[in-house]
Design an enzyme around this catalytic site. Sequence first.
Site, PDB file in Angstrom:
ATOM      1  N   ARG A 123      -9.575   0.621   8.904  1.00 47.66           N
ATOM      2  CA  ARG A 123      -9.081  -1.057   9.003  1.00 47.66           C
ATOM      3  C   ARG A 123     -10.447  -1.699  10.188  1.00 47.66           C
ATOM      4  O   ARG A 123     -10.029  -3.372  10.560  1.00 47.66           O
ATOM      5  CB  ARG A 123      -7.296  -0.570   9.807  1.00 47.66           C
ATOM      6  N   ARG A 179      11.562  -5.753   5.276  1.00 46.63           N
ATOM      7  CA  ARG A 179      11.319  -4.213   4.674  1.00 46.63           C
ATOM      8  C   ARG A 179      12.283  -3.212   5.525  1.00 46.63           C
ATOM      9  O   ARG A 179      12.289  -3.147   6.463  1.00 46.63           O
ATOM     10  CB  ARG A 179       9.653  -3.896   5.326  1.00 46.63           C
ATOM     11  N   ARG A 201      11.274  -1.188  10.542  1.00 44.58           N
ATOM     12  CA  ARG A 201      10.564  -0.477  12.040  1.00 44.58           C
ATOM     13  C   ARG A 201      10.427  -1.103  12.876  1.00 44.58           C
ATOM     14  O   ARG A 201      10.522  -2.635  12.920  1.00 44.58           O
ATOM     15  CB  ARG A 201       9.149  -0.448  11.348  1.00 44.58           C
ATOM     16  N   ARG A 227       0.322  -8.720  13.363  1.00 44.01           N
ATOM     17  CA  ARG A 227      -0.161  -7.274  12.061  1.00 44.01           C
ATOM     18  C   ARG A 227      -1.589  -8.757  11.497  1.00 44.01           C
ATOM     19  O   ARG A 227      -2.512  -8.581  11.129  1.00 44.01           O
ATOM     20  CB  ARG A 227       0.741  -7.427  11.941  1.00 44.01           C
ATOM     21  N   LYS A 240       1.024  -1.177   0.014  1.00 47.48           N
ATOM     22  CA  LYS A 240      -0.088   0.129   0.110  1.00 47.48           C
ATOM     23  C   LYS A 240       0.937   1.411  -0.214  1.00 47.48           C
ATOM     24  O   LYS A 240       0.557   2.072  -0.524  1.00 47.48           O
ATOM     25  CB  LYS A 240      -0.505   0.092   1.604  1.00 47.48           C
TER      26      LYS A 240
HETATM   27  P1  ADP Z   1       2.191  -2.038   2.762  1.00 55.84           P
HETATM   28  O1  ADP Z   1       1.825  -0.224   3.453  1.00 55.84           O
HETATM   29  O2  ADP Z   1       0.790  -2.335   2.240  1.00 55.84           O
HETATM   30  O3  ADP Z   1       2.545  -2.413   4.593  1.00 55.84           O
HETATM   31  P2  ADP Z   1       4.543  -1.791   1.523  1.00 55.84           P
HETATM   32  O4  ADP Z   1       4.402  -1.074   0.832  1.00 55.84           O
HETATM   33  O5  ADP Z   1       5.389  -1.065   3.201  1.00 55.84           O
HETATM   34  O6  ADP Z   1       3.833  -2.253   2.114  1.00 55.84           O
HETATM   35  O7  ADP Z   1       5.626  -2.756   1.276  1.00 55.84           O
HETATM   36  C1  ADP Z   1       5.720  -3.843   2.283  1.00 55.84           C
HETATM   37  C2  ADP Z   1       7.546  -4.520   2.278  1.00 55.84           C
HETATM   38  O8  ADP Z   1       6.994  -4.952   0.503  1.00 55.84           O
HETATM   39  C3  ADP Z   1       8.467  -3.218   1.193  1.00 55.84           C
HETATM   40  O9  ADP Z   1       9.796  -3.631   1.890  1.00 55.84           O
HETATM   41  C4  ADP Z   1       8.620  -3.088  -0.453  1.00 55.84           C
HETATM   42  O10 ADP Z   1       9.402  -2.310  -0.405  1.00 55.84           O
HETATM   43  C5  ADP Z   1       7.404  -4.837  -0.729  1.00 55.84           C
HETATM   44  N1  ADP Z   1       6.887  -4.279  -1.774  1.00 55.84           N
HETATM   45  C6  ADP Z   1       6.433  -3.378  -2.102  1.00 55.84           C
HETATM   46  N2  ADP Z   1       5.312  -4.077  -3.261  1.00 55.84           N
HETATM   47  C7  ADP Z   1       5.770  -4.893  -3.720  1.00 55.84           C
HETATM   48  C8  ADP Z   1       5.738  -5.817  -4.847  1.00 55.84           C
HETATM   49  N3  ADP Z   1       4.948  -5.903  -5.924  1.00 55.84           N
HETATM   50  N4  ADP Z   1       6.968  -7.073  -4.618  1.00 55.84           N
HETATM   51  C9  ADP Z   1       7.369  -7.121  -3.664  1.00 55.84           C
HETATM   52  N5  ADP Z   1       7.356  -6.885  -2.661  1.00 55.84           N
HETATM   53  C10 ADP Z   1       7.252  -5.630  -2.674  1.00 55.84           C
HETATM   54  P1  ADP Z   2       1.092  -1.933   7.822  1.00 59.70           P
HETATM   55  O1  ADP Z   2       0.126  -1.119   6.086  1.00 59.70           O
HETATM   56  O2  ADP Z   2       2.778  -2.406   7.468  1.00 59.70           O
HETATM   57  O3  ADP Z   2       0.449  -2.298   8.190  1.00 59.70           O
HETATM   58  P2  ADP Z   2       1.284   0.902   8.744  1.00 59.70           P
HETATM   59  O4  ADP Z   2       2.349   1.622   8.755  1.00 59.70           O
HETATM   60  O5  ADP Z   2      -0.592   0.946   8.158  1.00 59.70           O
HETATM   61  O6  ADP Z   2       0.982  -0.667   8.542  1.00 59.70           O
HETATM   62  O7  ADP Z   2       0.732   1.074  10.257  1.00 59.70           O
HETATM   63  C1  ADP Z   2       1.616   0.343  11.681  1.00 59.70           C
HETATM   64  C2  ADP Z   2       0.471   0.425  12.805  1.00 59.70           C
HETATM   65  O8  ADP Z   2       0.507   1.840  12.888  1.00 59.70           O
HETATM   66  C3  ADP Z   2      -0.070  -0.536  12.950  1.00 59.70           C
HETATM   67  O9  ADP Z   2      -0.315  -2.135  13.107  1.00 59.70           O
HETATM   68  C4  ADP Z   2      -1.644   0.067  13.405  1.00 59.70           C
HETATM   69  O10 ADP Z   2      -1.408  -0.657  14.925  1.00 59.70           O
HETATM   70  C5  ADP Z   2      -1.251   1.110  13.651  1.00 59.70           C
HETATM   71  N1  ADP Z   2      -2.203   1.653  12.907  1.00 59.70           N
HETATM   72  C6  ADP Z   2      -2.307   1.952  11.357  1.00 59.70           C
HETATM   73  N2  ADP Z   2      -3.305   2.319  10.979  1.00 59.70           N
HETATM   74  C7  ADP Z   2      -4.519   2.611  11.606  1.00 59.70           C
HETATM   75  C8  ADP Z   2      -6.036   2.436  11.614  1.00 59.70           C
HETATM   76  N3  ADP Z   2      -6.515   2.605  10.877  1.00 59.70           N
HETATM   77  N4  ADP Z   2      -6.453   2.036  12.583  1.00 59.70           N
HETATM   78  C9  ADP Z   2      -5.885   1.202  14.171  1.00 59.70           C
HETATM   79  N5  ADP Z   2      -4.409   1.640  13.960  1.00 59.70           N
HETATM   80  C10 ADP Z   2      -3.888   1.912  12.905  1.00 59.70           C
END
Ligand code: ADP
Ligand code: ADP
Length: 216
Positions: free
Chosen positions: A88, A126, A159, A170, A13
Amino acid sequence: MKIVLLGPPGAGKGTQAEALVKKLFIPHISTGDMFRAAISSGTPLGMEAKRYIDQGHLVPDEITAGIIKDRIAQPDCREGFLLDGFPRTLPQAEALDEMLKEQGGLDAVLDIDVELDRLIVRLTGRRMCKDCGAIYHLLYNAPQKENVCDICGGSLYQRVDDTEETVKNRLSVYEKQTAPLIEYYQKKGILHIVNGDNPINTVLADLGKALGQNWN
Ligand code: ADP
Ligand code: ADP
Ligand code: ZN
């Protein structure tokens, strides 16, 4: 355009949001980024949120919906916005509908679909830039120079919630609390599912197609 990016942790995302907002000229609103900024500035919101985030739990709905309500009321959101990581939970989705009631609601919900067992490697590999927040992956999106951001030269960090133990929490939180939103938005007829298990640029092109754009 008022868009929501849905998908499990690690689906891509944040990665896709950064690219999408450059093409769509709307602000990228990430609740995770907002919480991390509050944590690093040591605000009361940050201190409260950190207790949940570090354990892999969700921050309570009232807090999270409150910061989104304030953010989307800002003038830069008048032409639309891209929400990444919100909503979420069902109560958050309902709160968002209420916030957008007078503006005709959301235009599209893009669900980035990746099988849960692919996500542990994505999340534990990541790395983030401490200065600009750019997202990398040790294997799938490595920086040109180890531990250095290609964009700003900042150093990369992992992170605290990207350890295997917290990631498992998660993912189970996602299955219980967030996955039901897929059906919620499907029923509203605004859901588009895109395969997230493809190269980053392919996913971006598919998201564009779902929005009626052709970026090839
Ligand atoms: P989210 O915001 O949904 O948690 P991220 O954009 O932070 O996801 O991506 C999670 C990890 O996966 C990061 O290390 C990113 O570089 C990697 N990643 C994102 N998209 C892809 C993809 N299409 N294929 C492989 N790795 C990816
Ligand atoms: P990822 O996409 O890798 O799960 P985010 O950066 O979106 O991580 O979120 C990190 C953390 O922040 C989540 O695991 C949660 O603890 C908190 N968080 C983010 N967005 C929300 C939400 N909409 N509601 C509740 N907690 C949230
Ligand atoms: Zn950087």
